[in-house]
Design an enzyme around this catalytic site. Structure first.
Site, PDB file in Angstrom:
ATOM      1  N   GLU A   1     -26.086 -20.747  25.202  1.00  0.00           N
ATOM      2  CA  GLU A   1     -27.329 -20.011  25.392  1.00  0.00           C
ATOM      3  C   GLU A   1     -27.313 -19.222  26.697  1.00  0.00           C
ATOM      4  O   GLU A   1     -27.800 -18.083  26.764  1.00  0.00           O
ATOM      5  CB  GLU A   1     -28.501 -20.998  25.389  1.00  0.00           C
ATOM      6  CG  GLU A   1     -29.850 -20.375  25.108  1.00  0.00           C
ATOM      7  CD  GLU A   1     -30.896 -21.437  24.810  1.00  0.00           C
ATOM      8  OE1 GLU A   1     -31.414 -21.460  23.682  1.00  0.00           O
ATOM      9  OE2 GLU A   1     -31.184 -22.254  25.709  1.00  0.00           O
TER      10      GLU A   1
ATOM     11  N   GLU B   1     -25.243 -16.191  26.206  1.00  0.00           N
ATOM     12  CA  GLU B   1     -26.035 -15.253  25.415  1.00  0.00           C
ATOM     13  C   GLU B   1     -27.064 -14.539  26.293  1.00  0.00           C
ATOM     14  O   GLU B   1     -27.265 -13.313  26.172  1.00  0.00           O
ATOM     15  CB  GLU B   1     -26.729 -16.024  24.290  1.00  0.00           C
ATOM     16  CG  GLU B   1     -27.443 -15.170  23.268  1.00  0.00           C
ATOM     17  CD  GLU B   1     -28.076 -16.014  22.166  1.00  0.00           C
ATOM     18  OE1 GLU B   1     -28.526 -15.416  21.166  1.00  0.00           O
ATOM     19  OE2 GLU B   1     -28.140 -17.254  22.305  1.00  0.00           O
TER      20      GLU B   1
ATOM     21  N   CYS C   1     -33.979 -24.702  20.539  1.00  0.00           N
ATOM     22  CA  CYS C   1     -33.548 -26.089  20.322  1.00  0.00           C
ATOM     23  C   CYS C   1     -34.629 -26.977  19.716  1.00  0.00           C
ATOM     24  O   CYS C   1     -34.357 -28.129  19.380  1.00  0.00           O
ATOM     25  CB  CYS C   1     -33.042 -26.698  21.628  1.00  0.00           C
ATOM     26  SG  CYS C   1     -34.226 -26.620  22.960  1.00  0.00           S
TER      27      CYS C   1
ATOM     28  N   SER D   1     -32.749 -17.037  20.498  1.00  0.00           N
ATOM     29  CA  SER D   1     -31.361 -17.408  20.715  1.00  0.00           C
ATOM     30  C   SER D   1     -30.775 -17.882  19.391  1.00  0.00           C
ATOM     31  O   SER D   1     -31.425 -18.614  18.643  1.00  0.00           O
ATOM     32  CB  SER D   1     -31.271 -18.534  21.742  1.00  0.00           C
ATOM     33  OG  SER D   1     -29.966 -19.077  21.771  1.00  0.00           O
TER      34      SER D   1
ATOM     35  N   LYS E   1     -36.611 -32.938  13.156  1.00  0.00           N
ATOM     36  CA  LYS E   1     -35.153 -32.977  13.063  1.00  0.00           C
ATOM     37  C   LYS E   1     -34.694 -33.383  11.665  1.00  0.00           C
ATOM     38  O   LYS E   1     -33.599 -33.018  11.226  1.00  0.00           O
ATOM     39  CB  LYS E   1     -34.595 -33.951  14.097  1.00  0.00           C
ATOM     40  CG  LYS E   1     -34.730 -33.482  15.535  1.00  0.00           C
ATOM     41  CD  LYS E   1     -33.805 -32.329  15.842  1.00  0.00           C
ATOM     42  CE  LYS E   1     -33.897 -31.901  17.300  1.00  0.00           C
ATOM     43  NZ  LYS E   1     -33.093 -30.696  17.574  1.00  0.00           N
TER      44      LYS E   1
ATOM     45  N   GLU F   1     -34.671 -30.162   9.937  1.00  0.00           N
ATOM     46  CA  GLU F   1     -33.624 -29.285  10.474  1.00  0.00           C
ATOM     47  C   GLU F   1     -32.253 -29.612   9.897  1.00  0.00           C
ATOM     48  O   GLU F   1     -31.488 -28.706   9.533  1.00  0.00           O
ATOM     49  CB  GLU F   1     -33.586 -29.405  11.994  1.00  0.00           C
ATOM     50  CG  GLU F   1     -32.539 -28.508  12.643  1.00  0.00           C
ATOM     51  CD  GLU F   1     -32.403 -28.754  14.130  1.00  0.00           C
ATOM     52  OE1 GLU F   1     -32.307 -27.778  14.895  1.00  0.00           O
ATOM     53  OE2 GLU F   1     -32.372 -29.944  14.546  1.00  0.00           O
TER      54      GLU F   1
ATOM     55  N   GLU G   1     -28.208 -23.689   6.144  1.00  0.00           N
ATOM     56  CA  GLU G   1     -27.262 -23.064   7.054  1.00  0.00           C
ATOM     57  C   GLU G   1     -26.602 -24.071   7.997  1.00  0.00           C
ATOM     58  O   GLU G   1     -25.678 -23.711   8.732  1.00  0.00           O
ATOM     59  CB  GLU G   1     -27.941 -21.953   7.860  1.00  0.00           C
ATOM     60  CG  GLU G   1     -29.130 -22.387   8.690  1.00  0.00           C
ATOM     61  CD  GLU G   1     -30.442 -22.263   7.943  1.00  0.00           C
ATOM     62  OE1 GLU G   1     -30.426 -22.317   6.690  1.00  0.00           O
ATOM     63  OE2 GLU G   1     -31.494 -22.118   8.611  1.00  0.00           O
TER      64      GLU G   1
ATOM     65  N   CYS H   1     -39.874 -32.931  24.173  1.00  0.00           N
ATOM     66  CA  CYS H   1     -39.342 -33.978  23.296  1.00  0.00           C
ATOM     67  C   CYS H   1     -39.876 -35.363  23.653  1.00  0.00           C
ATOM     68  O   CYS H   1     -39.942 -36.240  22.785  1.00  0.00           O
ATOM     69  CB  CYS H   1     -37.823 -33.991  23.342  1.00  0.00           C
ATOM     70  SG  CYS H   1     -37.073 -32.434  22.791  1.00  0.00           S
TER      71      CYS H   1
END
Length: 584
Positions: free
Chosen positions: A278, A281, A298, A318, A357, A360, A365, A507
């Site tokens: 990141e 980037e 994230c 990102s 999560k 996710e 993908e 988190c």
């Protein structure tokens, strides 16, 4: 300041303080079911009623401010009988199969019934059973246990601004449900789980994968690896009666080994890796001036929120995967190669403070390894249940380190678990990637804390980098609307880099955390992560020797072809198209 008497005890509190809080200061805890310290009182349950001299009837103490000279009574026979009757009425329409309820011994209604001495119920029970909503891969909703307190609706609508849940119908037909009763999995729900951690009973809980993990651990043909998110080490102790903010990193690793995982690794390694990808980037975008601000990626709850409500911001996101998914992709490629284990034999398990999560890891993908990169996601609560089932007491565990190859980490990886942590970690390494020099002061305190939207400005060789940090989907909405307006009206945003976490506090406030959470506990968990950061020999992600090794031996350069294939992703537009709702 207001002076009054509560049960003949003098009390002095700031003007506007509710009787409920004033009574607590005077030493009296008034029972309540719908009240939560982080939510606006709505008086749904009515259990917190009190009597006030000179005022007829009963008043809900959560919504009634203490006034000068008031004389309040909280524990008369009339009040005790009223509270008992109200709880009994709630129980008549509540599935009281407590022995098999996921919240047994952690249920606020169960505790309240015991407190009020309810051993029998005088009223007949309603036996109608409503269907359980298991349409979501993250969250299960059981309307038979719902007490209509409205907490889930309030946090979903007012704090997260998602509005996936609402109070529908009236009278005996009142239910809390999704639009058209389509189910959470077919709604705009972002899977953040804030409804779960605010629910006082067992009406909302995670879609558990504990049984599947037990099966994998007992399959001799499987090689089961486990990763643990940064925030878990500051939370899992609460599952065993330890104070909020207890840092149990070494005990956590030891306990997982005793569950017979074949490799105990750490998500913090992948958090450091995320910063390198990141950060690289960000430096590239700063040089090109294209698609600024760069926005972090994230938090899976934030990603779905963005896809639902801010899909025009996709070019600013990102492309770096979350640490969980970077870890998963490398577990079945790099790690499998290093250990000589066939990738099809590897079962990748994540311990996360997050219900999103679970969603996710099932995104199509997320199969860069050629397999599902992360097989199962367990919440902190699920890990606690597994340890107790195995007879493992976390408090009695020794301190152990994670296994090598993908287990080493820096302080920057640890602070990923709290709001502002990703930003701070990125700036520590981003400065080095941009200048070749180390940032001298690693404690960027301006992006820390739980209040509001935070801003900071960093000087990188004369270039001012303005950043912003938002935690909770509601604050993200506020910030992104401002950014959207700036880009539309001025052609660019005032910010170059933005961190967003979907959950209040980041988190450490995730939907998979221990029951009974509030912002005060989330703050203590964050402080524990900053303490571990301070204690570690390396505090910058680019100093992690295992991250350096993975680039040298396997990935090549950051943001290179192989790194992009395994560690980066893309996003989808959701919500509405031409007025039609795209569900899910």
């Amino acid at each position: 300041m207001i002076k009054a008497k509560i049960n003949n005890v003098d009390v002095e509190v700031p003007e506007g303080t509710s009787i409920l809080l004033a009574a607590l200061k005077a030493g009296f805890k008034i029972p309540t079911l719908c009240n939560h310290p982080d939510l606006v009182p709505e008086g749904q349950c009515g259990i917190c009623v009190v009597e006030i001299d000179g005022i007829p009837g009963l008043k809900r103490s959560c919504m009634t401010p203490l006034a000068e000279g008031m004389k309040v009574r909280t524990n008369t026979l009339k009040l005790m009988a009223t509270r008992k009757r109200l709880v009994e009425l709630i129980l008549t329409n509540h599935d009281t199969d407590c022995l098999t309820c996921i919240k047994s011994q952690s249920c606020e209604l169960q505790s309240l019934a015991a407190l009020l001495g309810i051993n029998t119920i005088e009223y007949p029970k309603f036996e109608e059973k409503l269907p359980i909503d298991s349409s979501s891969v993250s969250i299960v909703r059981d309307p038979n246990k719902c007490v209509l307190c409205g907490r889930c609706v309030q946090v979903c609508s007012n704090i997260q601004t998602v509005n996936a849940l609402a109070i529908n119908n009236r009278g005996f037909d009142t239910v809390i449900s999704t639009a058209f009763d389509a189910g959470l999995g077919n709604s705009v729900c972002i899977n953040c789980g804030q409804c779960v951690v605010h629910c006082p009973v067992g009406a909302l809980y995670e879609n558990s994968q504990v049984d599947k993990v037990w099966e994998a651990l007992n399959d001799p043909d499987k090689f089961v690896v486990v990763q643990e998110a940064p925030a878990v080490r500051a939370m899992i102790g609460e599952e065993f009666g330890m104070p909020a903010g207890s840092l149990v990193t070494g005990k956590m690793h030891a306990a997982l080994r005793r569950l017979k995982f074949d490799a105990v690794l750490d998500t913090n390694f992948a958090a450091d890796l995320t910063i390198i990808e990141e950060g690289t980037e960000l430096v590239a975008r700063l040089k090109s001036g294209q698609n600024l601000p760069l926005i972090t990626s994230c938090s899976p709850g934030w990603i779905k929120f963005m896809e639902e409500f801010f899909h025009d911001m996709i070019p600013h996101m990102s492309t770096a995967k979350s640490p969980q998914q970077m870890f998963g992709a490398l577990a079945k490629t790099y790690y499998a190669e290093e250990k000589g284990v066939a990738p099809e034999k590897i079962v990748s398990v994540s311990i996360m403070p997050c219900t999103a999560k679970k969603f996710e890891c099932l995104r199509p993908e997320m199969r860069a390894s050629g397999y599902q990169d992360v097989d199962y996601v367990l919440t902190t609560r699920e890990m606690g249940r597994m340890l107790r089932e195995a007879g493992i007491d976390l408090k009695e565990m020794p301190d152990e380190h994670p296994d090598p190859i993908m287990g080493d980490y820096t302080g920057a990886g640890t602070i990923f678990g709290t709001t502002g942590g990703v930003m701070e970690a990125a700036l520590r390494s981003g400065y080095f990637l941009a200048t070749g020099r180390e940032l001298e002061d690693l404690d960027i305190t301006s992006v820390r804390g739980l209040k509001g939207i935070k801003e900071a400005e960093i000087d990188i060789d004369g270039t001012k980098l303005k950043v912003a940090v938002a935690h909770s989907a509601g604050k993200a909405r506020k910030l992104l609307e401002r950014v959207r307006d700036q880009i539309k009206n001025e052609g660019k945003s005032e910010y170059q880099f933005i961190e967003v976490m979907a959950c209040p506090g980041g988190c450490v406030g995730g939907g998979g955390q221990s029951w009974g959470s509030n912002m005060a506990k989330r703050a203590r968990r964050g402080e524990a992560l900053y303490a571990e950061d301070k204690s570690l020999p390396h505090r910058r992600s680019h100093e992690n020797p295992e991250v350096t090794t993975v680039y040298e031996k396997f990935l090549g350069k950051p943001n290179g072809e192989k790194a992009h294939k395994l560690l980066h992703t893309h996003y989808h537009r959701r919500s509405t198209v031409d007025g039609k709702v795209l569900l899910g």
